[in-house]
Enzyme design. Structure first.
Site, PDB file in Angstrom:
ATOM      1  N   GLY A 259      36.794  41.931  39.561  1.00  0.00           N
ATOM      2  CA  GLY A 259      37.475  42.862  39.685  1.00  0.00           C
ATOM      3  C   GLY A 259      37.075  44.726  39.684  1.00  0.00           C
ATOM      4  O   GLY A 259      36.552  44.773  40.486  1.00  0.00           O
ATOM      5  N   GLU A 276      43.675  41.464  42.831  1.00  0.00           N
ATOM      6  CA  GLU A 276      45.029  41.353  41.994  1.00  0.00           C
ATOM      7  C   GLU A 276      44.341  40.200  40.998  1.00  0.00           C
ATOM      8  O   GLU A 276      43.435  39.358  40.985  1.00  0.00           O
ATOM      9  CB  GLU A 276      45.650  40.477  42.864  1.00  0.00           C
ATOM     10  CG  GLU A 276      46.190  40.421  44.456  1.00  0.00           C
ATOM     11  CD  GLU A 276      47.310  41.255  43.883  1.00  0.00           C
ATOM     12  OE1 GLU A 276      47.820  40.759  42.972  1.00  0.00           O
ATOM     13  OE2 GLU A 276      47.667  41.802  45.289  1.00  0.00           O
ATOM     14  N   CYS A 310      48.130  33.634  37.154  1.00  0.00           N
ATOM     15  CA  CYS A 310      47.745  35.334  36.936  1.00  0.00           C
ATOM     16  C   CYS A 310      49.509  35.070  36.196  1.00  0.00           C
ATOM     17  O   CYS A 310      49.280  36.105  35.625  1.00  0.00           O
ATOM     18  CB  CYS A 310      47.732  35.328  38.213  1.00  0.00           C
ATOM     19  SG  CYS A 310      48.422  35.507  39.328  1.00  0.00           S
ATOM     20  N   THR A 311      50.484  33.912  36.556  1.00  0.00           N
ATOM     21  CA  THR A 311      52.268  34.520  35.935  1.00  0.00           C
ATOM     22  C   THR A 311      52.307  34.130  34.847  1.00  0.00           C
ATOM     23  O   THR A 311      53.784  34.046  34.650  1.00  0.00           O
ATOM     24  CB  THR A 311      52.981  34.605  36.982  1.00  0.00           C
ATOM     25  OG1 THR A 311      52.878  33.570  37.663  1.00  0.00           O
ATOM     26  CG2 THR A 311      52.367  35.899  37.893  1.00  0.00           C
ATOM     27  N   GLU A 415      43.815  38.138  28.165  1.00  0.00           N
ATOM     28  CA  GLU A 415      44.108  37.516  29.590  1.00  0.00           C
ATOM     29  C   GLU A 415      42.992  35.818  29.032  1.00  0.00           C
ATOM     30  O   GLU A 415      42.600  35.505  29.075  1.00  0.00           O
ATOM     31  CB  GLU A 415      44.601  36.738  30.312  1.00  0.00           C
ATOM     32  CG  GLU A 415      44.474  36.405  31.317  1.00  0.00           C
ATOM     33  CD  GLU A 415      44.036  35.950  32.918  1.00  0.00           C
ATOM     34  OE1 GLU A 415      43.114  36.472  33.339  1.00  0.00           O
ATOM     35  OE2 GLU A 415      45.401  35.848  33.997  1.00  0.00           O
ATOM     36  N   GLY A 477      55.530  32.391  38.537  1.00  0.00           N
ATOM     37  CA  GLY A 477      55.551  31.847  39.915  1.00  0.00           C
ATOM     38  C   GLY A 477      56.229  33.106  40.933  1.00  0.00           C
ATOM     39  O   GLY A 477      56.903  33.992  40.433  1.00  0.00           O
ATOM     40  N   ALA A 478      56.146  33.147  42.386  1.00  0.00           N
ATOM     41  CA  ALA A 478      57.261  34.232  42.821  1.00  0.00           C
ATOM     42  C   ALA A 478      57.332  33.157  44.278  1.00  0.00           C
ATOM     43  O   ALA A 478      56.983  32.540  44.721  1.00  0.00           O
ATOM     44  CB  ALA A 478      56.360  35.383  43.125  1.00  0.00           C
TER      45      ALA A 478
HETATM   46  P1  NAD Z   1      36.868  34.941  39.405  1.00  0.00           P
HETATM   47  O1  NAD Z   1      36.915  36.674  38.653  1.00  0.00           O
HETATM   48  O2  NAD Z   1      35.713  34.628  38.002  1.00  0.00           O
HETATM   49  O3  NAD Z   1      36.699  34.423  40.657  1.00  0.00           O
HETATM   50  C1  NAD Z   1      36.992  35.075  41.172  1.00  0.00           C
HETATM   51  C2  NAD Z   1      36.390  34.988  42.802  1.00  0.00           C
HETATM   52  O4  NAD Z   1      35.317  35.774  43.081  1.00  0.00           O
HETATM   53  C3  NAD Z   1      35.773  33.656  43.129  1.00  0.00           C
HETATM   54  O5  NAD Z   1      35.632  33.456  44.168  1.00  0.00           O
HETATM   55  C4  NAD Z   1      34.011  34.318  43.157  1.00  0.00           C
HETATM   56  O6  NAD Z   1      33.389  32.999  43.285  1.00  0.00           O
HETATM   57  C5  NAD Z   1      34.596  35.513  43.181  1.00  0.00           C
HETATM   58  N1  NAD Z   1      33.236  36.043  42.320  1.00  0.00           N
HETATM   59  C6  NAD Z   1      32.336  36.052  41.272  1.00  0.00           C
HETATM   60  N2  NAD Z   1      31.426  36.994  40.231  1.00  0.00           N
HETATM   61  C7  NAD Z   1      31.446  38.512  41.546  1.00  0.00           C
HETATM   62  C8  NAD Z   1      30.698  39.298  42.249  1.00  0.00           C
HETATM   63  N3  NAD Z   1      30.308  39.464  40.731  1.00  0.00           N
HETATM   64  N4  NAD Z   1      31.273  39.559  42.812  1.00  0.00           N
HETATM   65  C9  NAD Z   1      31.883  38.991  44.419  1.00  0.00           C
HETATM   66  N5  NAD Z   1      32.722  37.797  43.648  1.00  0.00           N
HETATM   67  C10 NAD Z   1      32.820  37.236  42.110  1.00  0.00           C
HETATM   68  O7  NAD Z   1      38.045  34.404  38.124  1.00  0.00           O
HETATM   69  P2  NAD Z   1      38.944  33.130  38.528  1.00  0.00           P
HETATM   70  O8  NAD Z   1      38.027  32.654  37.682  1.00  0.00           O
HETATM   71  O9  NAD Z   1      38.383  31.680  39.815  1.00  0.00           O
HETATM   72  O10 NAD Z   1      39.898  32.680  38.465  1.00  0.00           O
HETATM   73  C11 NAD Z   1      41.440  33.236  37.551  1.00  0.00           C
HETATM   74  C12 NAD Z   1      41.780  34.844  37.376  1.00  0.00           C
HETATM   75  O11 NAD Z   1      42.269  35.147  38.635  1.00  0.00           O
HETATM   76  C13 NAD Z   1      41.998  34.991  36.243  1.00  0.00           C
HETATM   77  O12 NAD Z   1      41.947  35.917  35.937  1.00  0.00           O
HETATM   78  C14 NAD Z   1      43.671  35.229  37.142  1.00  0.00           C
HETATM   79  O13 NAD Z   1      44.374  36.141  36.459  1.00  0.00           O
HETATM   80  C15 NAD Z   1      42.985  35.805  38.264  1.00  0.00           C
HETATM   81  N6  NAD Z   1      44.148  35.641  39.607  1.00  0.00           N
HETATM   82  C16 NAD Z   1      45.086  36.751  39.486  1.00  0.00           C
HETATM   83  C17 NAD Z   1      46.199  36.417  40.312  1.00  0.00           C
HETATM   84  C18 NAD Z   1      46.452  37.452  40.799  1.00  0.00           C
HETATM   85  O14 NAD Z   1      47.614  37.939  42.200  1.00  0.00           O
HETATM   86  N7  NAD Z   1      47.471  38.409  40.072  1.00  0.00           N
HETATM   87  C19 NAD Z   1      46.448  35.199  41.205  1.00  0.00           C
HETATM   88  C20 NAD Z   1      45.728  33.846  40.817  1.00  0.00           C
HETATM   89  C21 NAD Z   1      44.430  34.020  40.129  1.00  0.00           C
END
Ligand code: NAD
Length: 528
Positions: A259, A276, A310-311, A415, A477-478
């Protein structure tokens, strides 16, 4: 021993095969993973693996750079005509999408379980969530109102007008392979945008199944399919989308590390970004709490979805007076889990697998660090070897030696996406709120009390700093009705309900002069 897993496949198990074919996916051949109005795919192959058995569900052919470029091009063109379609008409199409998805709820839910690993009721719940947000989108399509603002100039009016934004890209995480897209699509479509989805590379089948259903509805309505485009792929596809000037807003759900890069890249080209990211959520239990509500909620929050929400509840702060009682009840609940671990699709399973081997290693490393830092581990821990084929781990309660999340190297401040609950004891609510707020993340939190003074403190200016601040409701959850999102390193912006839709439009302030004079604002005179 746990319930029997369905047999790991040399071929695909009958049940997985049935689910895939009922959703129109032919797993015998590489599955096209790009939809731009036509199904295609000539990029690298993604392998979709069932986390419970290790069986290969299918291979998906992801987007090549050219296919991504063409899809973005087509999406931009489609937006130009779609923005002229009246919003209530767009809402009617959302209603049909809602009906089509609801009709496939059982199979889609089962696919979520097969591909992501969450248990049956949560898989079905995730599909219900997309149905709910589509309902919301239908209503929203008649309520995306601007405003008339009082002008200081006679005979003038000021309008604040929402118009469609353009192309919205949704980059989503593995743990909600259906619902997060729904949160975005419903709002983006109602607002008159073209939406392009890049799902997690480990859950491509959920995105293909969903897009197939949606595309049929679009075709029936003679709308370009690319309005709900799909580009599967790994991080190179994600970063190409993030960099593209063709994308007006990137809605990113994922880890803090990715992110951070996404935010920088989109901002460097002055695009809009909605983030998010990770959560590190705490529950605080006061002496007057109803423990018969609080304890099961913490149990669900920490163990449910194998700690992969995430929650999910990751931190538990207990008032000294009730700590022994709460811990003893939690330990009993945790001890009851292993016989209910296993096949996520069986009715009585409580705990499914972690999503992949990498997640197991992260869990193991976190345990080692806890032990190295002299945390007390109150439960069994480690990989659950009785279910050797999948990524099963035992849920853990740890009591770190130091309670302060602000200490360097503290396990409290990151986390860990696994079922590990860290516990500390406090004497005053102020202390617990300080710990709640002392981590980088700010997604969800919950206070358990019957005392209105504590509730006031918790919800007020010196209270919890997270985006979701619950009272006598767990962190996990929400519902879709409120805006969902977090603060600090969880990112910014909101998805789902509330005012979230306002981010998916382009706002203009329009001052209209209905009079025969042309006065300047603030009484400025500029007479030649
Ligand atoms: P991740 O960051 O590894 O991947 C998320 C997405 O980003 C995937 O589609 C991935 O292919 C893409 N991605 C990876 N590298 C990228 C780059 N350099 N540029 C652009 N896109 C890229 O996350 P994950 O392991 O799939 O998910 C788990 C994480 O997501 C946890 O940290 C969780 O808390 C978070 N999450 C947050 C929420 C929220 O609403 N706050 C909801 C669900 C999950």
């Amino acid at each position: 021993t746990g319930p029997a897993l369905f047999p790991a496949a040399r071929g695909l198990s009958t049940r997985a095969s049935q689910v895939l074919s009922s959703l129109g996916i032919n797993h015998a051949e590489p599955v096209p993973g790009v939809y731009d109005g036509q199904w295609r795919g000539s990029g690298e192959h993604l392998v979709s693996v069932c986390p419970a058995t290790g069986e290969e569900l299918a291979r998906v052919v992801s987007a090549s750079p050219e296919e991504l470029h063409t899809t973005l091009d087509k999406a931009r063109e489609a937006y130009k005509s779609f923005r002229l379609v009246p919003a209530p008409r767009r809402g009617e199409v959302l209603r049909q999408i809602r009906e089509a998805i609801a009709a496939k709820k059982a199979d889609l839910g089962a696919l979520v379980s097969l591909e992501m690993g969450k248990i049956r009721s949560e898989g079905a719940g995730e599909v219900q969530e997309i149905v709910d947000i589509l309902d919301y989108g239908v209503g929203l399509s008649r309520m995306m109102n601007g405003r008339v603002v009082a002008s200081e100039r006679p005979g003038h009016s000021i309008l604040e007008i929402p118009n469609p934004l353009g192309v919205v890209a949704v980059l989503s995480a593995f743990n909600f392979p259906v619902a997060v897209y729904g949160w975005n699509l419903a709002l983006s479509f109602a607002a008159g945008n073209a939406t392009i989805w890049k799902p997690s590379q480990t859950t491509p089948l959920c995105s293909i199944a969903l897009t197939k259903i949606i595309s049929e509805v679009l075709e029936r309505n003679e709308l370009p399919g690319v309005l709900a485009a799909l580009v599967t792929g790994a991080k190179d596809v994600g970063s190409a989308i993030v960099e593209s000037e063709y994308v007006d807003m990137v809605s990113f759900t994922g880890s803090e590390a990715v992110g951070r890069q996404v935010a920088k890249t989109v901002q460097s080209r002055f695009g809009k970004v909605l983030l998010e990211l990770g959560g590190n959520n705490a529950s605080i239990i006061m002496p007057d709490a109803d423990l018969s509500l609080a304890v099961p909620a913490v149990f669900f929050g920490a163990v449910g979805t194998a700690g992969q929400r995430c929650t999910s509840t990751r931190r538990l702060y207990l008032h000294r007076t009730i700590a022994p009682e709460v811990l003893s009840r939690l330990e009993t609940l945790y001890a009851s889990v292993p016989p209910k671990m296993g096949d996520p699709l069986l009715e009585n399973t409580l705990l499914g697998p972690l999503h992949n081997e990498n997640a197991v290693q992260i869990y193991e490393r976190a345990l080692e660090t806890h032990k190295a830092q002299h945390a007390e581990i109150l439960t069994s821990s480690g990989r659950y070897t009785q279910l050797a084929e999948g990524n099963f781990v035992l849920p853990v309660i740890a009591v770190p030696k130091h309670a302060d999340p602000g200490l360097a190297g503290s396990m409290w401040s990151t986390e860990t996406f696994a079922p590990i609950l860290s516990v500390a004891v406090f004497d005053e609510l102020e202390q617990a709120i300080e710990w709640n707020n002392a981590v980088p993340q700010g997604l969800s939190s919950s206070l358990w009390t019957r005392d209105v003074r504590h509730i006031g403190q918790w919800l007020g200016p010196a209270g919890s700093d997270t985006g979701i601040v619950n009272v006598n409701v767990g962190t996990s959850g929400a519902e879709i009705g409120a805006a969902f999102g977090g603060n600090k390193s969880t990112g910014w912006g909101r998805e789902s309900g509330g005012d979230a839709w306002k981010q998916y439009v382009r706002w203009s302030a329009a001052t209209i002069n209905f009079s025969d004079a042309a006065p300047l604002a603030q009484g400025v005179s500029f007479a030649p």
